[in-house]
Scaffold this motif. Structure first.
Motif, PDB file in Angstrom:
ATOM      1  N   ALA A 161       4.647  10.158   8.869  1.00  0.00           N
ATOM      2  CA  ALA A 161       5.298   9.109   8.057  1.00  0.00           C
ATOM      3  C   ALA A 161       5.966   9.541   6.952  1.00  0.00           C
ATOM      4  CB  ALA A 161       4.009   8.491   7.515  1.00  0.00           C
ATOM      5  N   TYR A 162       5.995  10.497   6.470  1.00  0.00           N
ATOM      6  CA  TYR A 162       7.035  11.031   5.446  1.00  0.00           C
ATOM      7  C   TYR A 162       8.174  11.467   6.002  1.00  0.00           C
ATOM      8  CZ  TYR A 162       4.086  10.213   1.171  1.00  0.00           C
ATOM      9  OH  TYR A 162       3.299   9.784   0.182  1.00  0.00           O
ATOM     10  N   LYS A 163       8.262  11.861   7.195  1.00  0.00           N
ATOM     11  CA  LYS A 163       9.473  12.556   8.026  1.00  0.00           C
ATOM     12  C   LYS A 163      10.104  11.239   8.253  1.00  0.00           C
ATOM     13  CE  LYS A 163       7.941  16.860   9.741  1.00  0.00           C
ATOM     14  NZ  LYS A 163       7.565  17.548  10.968  1.00  0.00           N
ATOM     15  N   LEU A 164       9.508  10.284   8.897  1.00  0.00           N
ATOM     16  CA  LEU A 164      10.175   8.851   9.297  1.00  0.00           C
ATOM     17  C   LEU A 164      10.713   8.062   8.036  1.00  0.00           C
ATOM     18  CD1 LEU A 164       7.775   7.693  12.063  1.00  0.00           C
ATOM     19  CD2 LEU A 164       9.987   8.654  12.482  1.00  0.00           C
ATOM     20  N   ALA A 165       9.898   8.188   7.270  1.00  0.00           N
ATOM     21  CA  ALA A 165      10.353   7.504   5.737  1.00  0.00           C
ATOM     22  C   ALA A 165      11.895   8.186   5.239  1.00  0.00           C
ATOM     23  CB  ALA A 165       9.566   7.674   4.715  1.00  0.00           C
ATOM     24  N   THR A 167       0.733  -1.072  -0.063  1.00  0.00           N
ATOM     25  CA  THR A 167       0.136   0.049   0.180  1.00  0.00           C
ATOM     26  C   THR A 167       0.962   1.180   0.012  1.00  0.00           C
ATOM     27  OG1 THR A 167      -1.844   0.959   1.070  1.00  0.00           O
ATOM     28  CG2 THR A 167      -0.230   0.070   2.408  1.00  0.00           C
ATOM     29  N   ASP A 168       0.263   2.373  -0.248  1.00  0.00           N
ATOM     30  CA  ASP A 168       1.031   3.532  -0.154  1.00  0.00           C
ATOM     31  C   ASP A 168       1.468   4.027   1.036  1.00  0.00           C
ATOM     32  OD1 ASP A 168      -1.192   6.235  -0.168  1.00  0.00           O
ATOM     33  OD2 ASP A 168      -1.732   4.059   0.164  1.00  0.00           O
ATOM     34  N   LEU A 169       2.267   5.011   1.345  1.00  0.00           N
ATOM     35  CA  LEU A 169       2.721   5.440   2.748  1.00  0.00           C
ATOM     36  C   LEU A 169       1.706   6.119   3.621  1.00  0.00           C
ATOM     37  CD1 LEU A 169       5.110   5.492   4.606  1.00  0.00           C
ATOM     38  CD2 LEU A 169       5.877   7.515   3.429  1.00  0.00           C
ATOM     39  N   ALA A 170       0.752   6.897   2.969  1.00  0.00           N
ATOM     40  CA  ALA A 170      -0.220   7.485   3.764  1.00  0.00           C
ATOM     41  C   ALA A 170      -1.177   6.636   4.205  1.00  0.00           C
ATOM     42  CB  ALA A 170      -1.017   8.509   2.832  1.00  0.00           C
ATOM     43  N   THR A 171      -1.540   5.492   3.422  1.00  0.00           N
ATOM     44  CA  THR A 171      -2.547   4.469   4.092  1.00  0.00           C
ATOM     45  C   THR A 171      -1.834   3.548   4.909  1.00  0.00           C
ATOM     46  OG1 THR A 171      -3.626   4.168   1.849  1.00  0.00           O
ATOM     47  CG2 THR A 171      -3.782   2.458   3.428  1.00  0.00           C
ATOM     48  N   ALA A 172      -0.570   3.386   4.832  1.00  0.00           N
ATOM     49  CA  ALA A 172       0.104   2.730   6.019  1.00  0.00           C
ATOM     50  C   ALA A 172       0.134   3.357   7.323  1.00  0.00           C
ATOM     51  CB  ALA A 172       1.531   2.275   5.558  1.00  0.00           C
ATOM     52  N   ALA A 173       0.374   4.771   7.097  1.00  0.00           N
ATOM     53  CA  ALA A 173       0.613   5.701   8.263  1.00  0.00           C
ATOM     54  C   ALA A 173      -0.837   5.867   8.971  1.00  0.00           C
ATOM     55  CB  ALA A 173       0.860   7.046   7.860  1.00  0.00           C
ATOM     56  N   ALA A 174      -2.131   5.690   8.072  1.00  0.00           N
ATOM     57  CA  ALA A 174      -3.201   5.715   8.656  1.00  0.00           C
ATOM     58  C   ALA A 174      -3.774   4.347   9.450  1.00  0.00           C
ATOM     59  CB  ALA A 174      -4.454   6.038   7.800  1.00  0.00           C
TER      60      ALA A 174
END
Length: 107
Positions: free
Chosen positions: A54-58, A38-45
């Motif tokens: 999530a993007y900062k951690l990635a 899945t995309d990063l935004a969904t994984a974060a949710a």
């Protein structure tokens, strides 16, 4: 004299319906329905964090599950997300698969 107030009917717009779906609780079935990744935004949710966090951690390679970079996008496999949440993956091996001692064969 003022004209009477009009009230709107309770028909949600398309955007409202999708936002309502996003607010639903993430169940094991919904996570598995995402597919293999899945995309990063969904994984974060799913993990209960904001998209920006999530993007900062990635970017720092500190996201709690493995990520893959595909072009300019991040993809997160769903199996590690399920494992992190202690939810069994249905295609994963069972407890006795590959263990010769549990079958009764001599070592």
């Amino acid at each position: 004299m003022r004209p009477p107030r009009r009230t709107r009917t309770a028909t949600p717009a398309t955007g409202e319906a999708s936002r309502r779906e996003e607010r639903q609780a993430w169940t094991a079935e919904r996570i598995r329905a995402l597919g293999p990744s899945t995309d990063l935004a969904t994984a974060a949710a799913v993990l209960g964090m904001s998209r920006s966090a999530a993007y900062k951690l990635a970017r720092r390679d500190a996201f709690p599950t493995p990520l893959y970079r595909v072009g300019a996008h991040y993809r997160a496999p769903t199996a590690p997300i399920l494992a992190m949440l202690h939810l069994p993956h249905p295609t994963g091996p069972g407890p006795d698969v590959g263990n010769a001692d549990s079958v009764g064969d001599p070592p």
